[in-house]
Design an enzyme around this catalytic site. Structure first.
Site, PDB file in Angstrom:
ATOM      1  CB  ILE A  11      26.345  56.770  67.648  1.00  0.00           C
ATOM      2  CG1 ILE A  11      24.862  57.041  67.375  1.00  0.00           C
ATOM      3  CG2 ILE A  11      26.932  55.902  66.545  1.00  0.00           C
ATOM      4  CD1 ILE A  11      23.989  55.797  67.390  1.00  0.00           C
ATOM      5  CB  ALA A  12      30.834  57.712  70.553  1.00  0.00           C
ATOM      6  NE  ARG A  13      28.229  57.034  77.010  1.00  0.00           N
ATOM      7  CZ  ARG A  13      29.039  56.931  78.045  1.00  0.00           C
ATOM      8  NH1 ARG A  13      29.517  55.733  78.386  1.00  0.00           N
ATOM      9  NH2 ARG A  13      29.382  57.990  78.770  1.00  0.00           N
ATOM     10  CB  SER A  32      33.875  65.061  74.999  1.00  0.00           C
ATOM     11  OG  SER A  32      32.614  65.649  75.198  1.00  0.00           O
ATOM     12  CE1 TYR A  52      35.583  67.289  70.099  1.00  0.00           C
ATOM     13  CE2 TYR A  52      35.021  68.755  68.292  1.00  0.00           C
ATOM     14  CZ  TYR A  52      34.641  67.963  69.359  1.00  0.00           C
ATOM     15  OH  TYR A  52      33.315  67.855  69.679  1.00  0.00           O
ATOM     16  CG  HIS A  73      29.912  64.538  60.531  1.00  0.00           C
ATOM     17  ND1 HIS A  73      28.960  63.629  60.098  1.00  0.00           N
ATOM     18  CD2 HIS A  73      29.864  64.499  61.887  1.00  0.00           C
ATOM     19  CE1 HIS A  73      28.383  63.075  61.152  1.00  0.00           C
ATOM     20  NE2 HIS A  73      28.901  63.590  62.244  1.00  0.00           N
ATOM     21  CE  LYS A  91      23.362  57.374  60.121  1.00  0.00           C
ATOM     22  NZ  LYS A  91      22.338  58.293  60.633  1.00  0.00           N
ATOM     23  CG  ASP A 174      19.162  61.075  62.723  1.00  0.00           C
ATOM     24  OD1 ASP A 174      20.248  61.415  63.232  1.00  0.00           O
ATOM     25  OD2 ASP A 174      18.438  60.185  63.198  1.00  0.00           O
TER      26      ASP A 174
END
Length: 316
Positions: A11-13, A32, A52, A73, A91, A174
């Site tokens: 998703i980050a890509r 990462s 992080y 999260h 989300k 999800d």
């Protein structure tokens, strides 16, 4: 703004591809814990950190996009806010109402912008379809259906993310939040009653969940979410005078308005990979000094989490 990424998966890509098309927004750094070395080779022009905390210590970063597994999260968001970074978090932003309350409180204390990345809410076609449904164009809305089910390519064992209870896996977290959100857009976050049934995986999470929600003015919603069964991923909104059909509603680019024999087809493609719209919305809020987005408020994040909690409490 300079963006930092905490977590860097599929998703980050997609988010990155959209970010690179927005003028003035820069992918500045990635962090990462699992593949920092590979990312450094793949993206030589971007700073890459193996922790992080190191990313959050970089004073050049204005805003952080978080796409770690669901269970992290809250922790990641609070750390970023306290480091003086604005945050857009994938989300579900939190896996409990308590987590949402904690994140909201820290955002208020630090004065930083915080937004849950419910990208569907920001898509032009989705927003137009909901607007037209609520305008009365198809008459008073009485009923809606929405399904989002897919057979995951992830390992369907505890070793995979989606079925791992330690990583807050499961269908509702999800993909179930998408059908729940479109139902809330039409009828609100507080059904007067609901029934829920789930297939529980061997790992102890919901792998498929079906819902029947009833609302105070007689409206009904029938929803389905799954990470083991592929569905058509369609939403239909039914009024007294017609209906609106939204194929692939969670990434909506087109819809149909059907009234008798008349069928109007509406196409409103999203930009790039679709994440452009939430990126631009976040930027505009920050530039205007706003601490949250009115397209998906922190109160709505809280209401969403509370509804998911109620549903899960009935199926376990």
């Amino acid at each position: 703004m300079n963006w930092g990424f905490i977590g860097f998966g599929r998703i980050a890509r997609k988010f990155l591809a959209s970010l690179e098309t927005v003028e003035g927004e820069t992918p500045y750094a990635f962090a990462s814990r699992s593949n920092a070395h590979e990312l450094a080779k793949e993206f030589p022009s971007v700073k890459v950190f193996d922790s992080y905390d190191k990313l959050l210590a970089d004073e050049n970063i204005d805003i952080v996009y978080i796409s770690t597994t669901n269970n992290f999260h809250c922790e990641n968001t609070i750390s970023a806010l306290r480091a003086g970074k604005h945050v857009v978090c994938e989300k579900p932003m939190g896996v409990s109402s308590q987590e949402i309350e904690q994140m909201t409180q820290v955002a208020q204390e630090t004065g930083m912008f915080l937004m849950e990345a419910m990208w569907m809410r920001f898509l032009p076609a989705y927003r137009e379809a909901i607007k037209r449904a609520k305008s009365g164009e198809i008459g008073p809305i009485k009923y809606m259906t929405a399904s989002f089910g897919f057979r995951s390519i992830d390992k369907l064992t505890k070793d995979g993310r989606l079925l791992n209870p330690d990583l807050a896996g499961g269908a509702l977290f999800d993909v179930g939040v998408y059908p729940l959100t479109i139902a809330a857009d039409l009828f609100g976050w507080n059904p007067s009653s609901f029934t829920a049934d789930a297939q529980i995986s061997e790992t102890g999470v919901d792998q498929s969940t079906q819902l029947q929600l009833n609302y105070s003015e007689g409206q009904m919603a029938q929803l389905f979410a799954s990470i083991t069964v592929t569905t058509n991923k369609e939403a239909c909104i039914y009024g007294e005078d017609g209906f609106i059909r939204m194929p692939l509603f969670w990434k909506c680019q087109e819809f149909e308005v059907v009234k008798g024999e008349e069928v109007e087809k509406v196409a409103m493609p999203f930009d790039s990979t679709g994440y452009v719209h939430e990126i631009v919305a976040a930027r505009e809020c920050i530039n205007n000094g706003e601490k949250e987005s009115n397209l998906f408020t922190l109160e709505e994040s809280l209401q969403s989490a509370k509804l998911v909690e109620k549903i899960l409490s009935t199926v376990f």
